[in-house]
Design a protein around this motif. Structure first.
Motif, PDB file in Angstrom:
ATOM      1  N   UNK A 140      16.088 -39.248   6.918  1.00  0.00           N
ATOM      2  CA  UNK A 140      15.209 -40.288   7.464  1.00  0.00           C
ATOM      3  C   UNK A 140      14.694 -41.174   6.334  1.00  0.00           C
ATOM      4  N   UNK A 141      14.171 -42.336   6.687  1.00  0.00           N
ATOM      5  CA  UNK A 141      13.721 -43.307   5.683  1.00  0.00           C
ATOM      6  C   UNK A 141      12.576 -42.760   4.834  1.00  0.00           C
ATOM      7  N   UNK A 142      11.683 -41.973   5.418  1.00  0.00           N
ATOM      8  CA  UNK A 142      10.579 -41.389   4.645  1.00  0.00           C
ATOM      9  C   UNK A 142      11.103 -40.440   3.582  1.00  0.00           C
ATOM     10  N   UNK A 143      12.039 -39.604   3.966  1.00  0.00           N
ATOM     11  CA  UNK A 143      12.618 -38.657   3.003  1.00  0.00           C
ATOM     12  C   UNK A 143      13.471 -39.382   1.967  1.00  0.00           C
ATOM     13  N   UNK A 144      14.180 -40.426   2.383  1.00  0.00           N
ATOM     14  CA  UNK A 144      14.961 -41.218   1.428  1.00  0.00           C
ATOM     15  C   UNK A 144      14.045 -41.796   0.353  1.00  0.00           C
ATOM     16  N   UNK A 145      12.909 -42.351   0.759  1.00  0.00           N
ATOM     17  CA  UNK A 145      11.957 -42.937  -0.187  1.00  0.00           C
ATOM     18  C   UNK A 145      11.411 -41.864  -1.125  1.00  0.00           C
ATOM     19  N   UNK A 146      11.074 -40.710  -0.568  1.00  0.00           N
ATOM     20  CA  UNK A 146      10.554 -39.602  -1.381  1.00  0.00           C
ATOM     21  C   UNK A 146      11.592 -39.129  -2.393  1.00  0.00           C
ATOM     22  N   UNK A 147      12.835 -38.973  -1.936  1.00  0.00           N
ATOM     23  CA  UNK A 147      13.909 -38.539  -2.844  1.00  0.00           C
ATOM     24  C   UNK A 147      14.158 -39.571  -3.940  1.00  0.00           C
ATOM     25  N   UNK A 148      14.086 -40.838  -3.597  1.00  0.00           N
ATOM     26  CA  UNK A 148      14.278 -41.901  -4.592  1.00  0.00           C
ATOM     27  C   UNK A 148      13.161 -41.866  -5.632  1.00  0.00           C
ATOM     28  N   UNK A 149      11.901 -41.677  -5.185  1.00  0.00           N
ATOM     29  CA  UNK A 149      10.777 -41.585  -6.128  1.00  0.00           C
ATOM     30  C   UNK A 149      10.956 -40.400  -7.065  1.00  0.00           C
ATOM     31  N   UNK A 150      11.361 -39.246  -6.513  1.00  0.00           N
ATOM     32  CA  UNK A 150      11.570 -38.056  -7.340  1.00  0.00           C
ATOM     33  C   UNK A 150      12.698 -38.282  -8.339  1.00  0.00           C
ATOM     34  N   UNK A 151      13.761 -38.926  -7.916  1.00  0.00           N
ATOM     35  CA  UNK A 151      14.884 -39.214  -8.805  1.00  0.00           C
ATOM     36  C   UNK A 151      14.450 -40.153  -9.928  1.00  0.00           C
TER      37      UNK A 151
END
Length: 165
Positions: A140-151
């Motif tokens: 989902x878009x929320x998890x995509x954003x979170x994963x991108x921030x962590x990366x």
């Protein structure tokens, strides 16, 4: 919940119980009303919480047995997801497309006339189609954003560590 839908499913339950010489218990009718009040999928725990909030107590065995009865009657459909079983009211809705986030487990219904049309045009040999369930897995878009921030954090940390060397 639309009153006409509940009236119809209540009559289906009554007819089924009569035809099969089963008891017409208040628990069955209350659970049916609860199922059709959710407006989406729910877990057994969600149903238990809902009933508790409405001061209606049933055993887990009654809850499971009644949901199984409703599934046999095709009034409820069960989705077996990684996060566990989810149930959903099924009257006049034999087709289900859901998108499921593989990170957080969030599910949402996908309404796609193209998918339904494609399924309807598929020729099935010696098989009468009654409905379908389609699960689309992704992030989902929320998890995509979170994963991108962590990366990005990891990348910045690696750049700092490399600069120190």
């Amino acid at each position: 919940m639309k009153e006409s839908v509940f009236t119809a499913v209540r009559q289906i339950l009554t007819d089924y119980l009569d035809e099969n010489n089963l008891r017409k218990t208040p628990e069955r009718y209350t659970l049916l009303e609860a199922v059709y009040s959710f407006g989406g999928s729910f877990s057994v725990q969600d149903m238990d919480d809902y009933l508790e909030a409405h001061n209606f107590h049933v055993s887990k065995a009654t809850l499971y047995n009644t949901l199984n009865l409703f599934m046999r009657m095709r009034l409820v459909v069960c989705h077996r997801l990684d996060s566990g079983k989810r149930f959903e009211a099924n009257y006049a809705n034999s087709s289900h497309s859901m998108q499921i986030c593989t990170v957080c487990g969030k599910t949402s219904v996908v309404k796609s006339p193209e998918i339904e049309e494609t399924i309807q045009t598929v020729h099935l040999r010696r098989f009468r189609r009654e409905g379908f369930s389609l699960y689309i897995y992704g992030t989902c878009s929320s998890c995509q954003a979170k994963l991108t921030r962590e990366k990005n954090k990891r990348t910045k940390k690696q750049i700092k560590e490399n600069a120190k060397r």
